[in-house]
Design a protein around this motif. Structure first.
Motif: not given
Length: 271
Positions: A32-33, A35-38, A159-160, A172
């Motif tokens: 998840w991190a 994919y979301e870029g965290y 997006q990332v 990604s």
């Protein structure tokens, strides 16, 4: 022992281990991190691949044990093989430590060690072959689950974006992680399916061999995996082997560059 106590004992033998739940949590959170870029993408890829590799090793060994249970070996439950706990397997070093070390050092999916199946409890050559085949089949299914989203284009236009040696790419880091972990699954399946003593491939064909042949081959079983790995360190053999793996990836519509990107991001301690 009462009936209720027996039922509770059987339930405990098959209850999923907290260790496996932790591995799944690390896999899901790191995915998840990414994919979301965290967080740090390279360390995130490392966590995702190591956790995913350990999860696949647990499922590989579970598949052997579960198939053996249905084949007649009821002892696998008492040994803890159905709990997906990596600490319960016959040889933790061979099953988990060495495979992870080889992934870190060389990016190669080393087949794991073994669960101890009481083969004398199982009747029929086909059942013996299916027990050996169950583990590699899990790796193939795992590879499909990882690679299909990339090949189907579900992760296009992210997006990332991943960064490779200072250059921002149009893919990604999550795609790279999936590609590299998928390559590991395919390489583990291929290696395990080789008809070499000590590997699952030999376990598939062994029941169909004559007694004399099995006795002659038996002393070489402890060295089969070492021989395969020694061959893989030869550049020509290594190139051929990974050419086959990349060819299998292409069947899912995934370019080998995804795995290369994932391996680069995975080795966060380099560059």
């Amino acid at each position: 022992m009462t009936f209720a106590a027996t039922q509770r004992s059987r339930s405990d033998d098959r209850r999923i281990s907290p260790v496996f739940w932790v591995l799944l949590a690390v896999l899901g959170t790191s995915g998840w991190a990414l994919y979301e870029g965290y967080g740090n993408a390279r360390f995130g890829v490392f966590l995702f691949v190591v956790a995913g590799w350990m999860v696949s090793l647990c499922l590989h060994e579970y598949a052997h044990a579960r198939t053996a249970l249905h084949g007649g070996d009821i002892s696998v439950g008492a040994k803890g093989y159905l709990t997906l706990n990596p600490l319960k397997y016959a040889n933790v070093l061979l099953s988990f430590v060495l495979p992870i070390v080889f992934v870190i050092l060389g990016g190669i999916g080393l087949p794991g060690g073994s669960v101890w199946i009481e083969r004398h409890r199982i009747q029929g050559r086909l059942k013996h072959s299916l027990i050996s085949a169950a583990g590699p089949l899990v790796n193939l299914v795992f590879a499909a689950v990882l690679l299909i989203p990339i090949g189907a284009g579900w992760l296009d236009d992210p997006q990332v974006h991943a960064v490779l040696q200072g250059y921002e790419l149009t893919v990604s880091p999550f795609s790279g992680a999936l590609g590299f972990l998928g390559l590991l699954q395919l390489s583990a399946a291929l290696l395990n399916l080789l008809p070499v003593p000590g590997l699952d491939g030999y376990g598939i064909v062994e029941p169909w061999l004559s007694y004399n042949v099995r006795r002659a081959v038996e002393p070489f079983a402890p060295y089969g995996m070492l021989a395969v790995f020694a061959l893989l360190w030869q550049p020509q053999v290594n190139s051929f082997f990974f050419g086959v793996v990349h060819g299998l990836m292409s069947l899912f519509g995934v370019d080998a560059d995804y795995a290369s990107l994932g391996h680069y991001l995975f080795t966060f301690w380099k560059n």
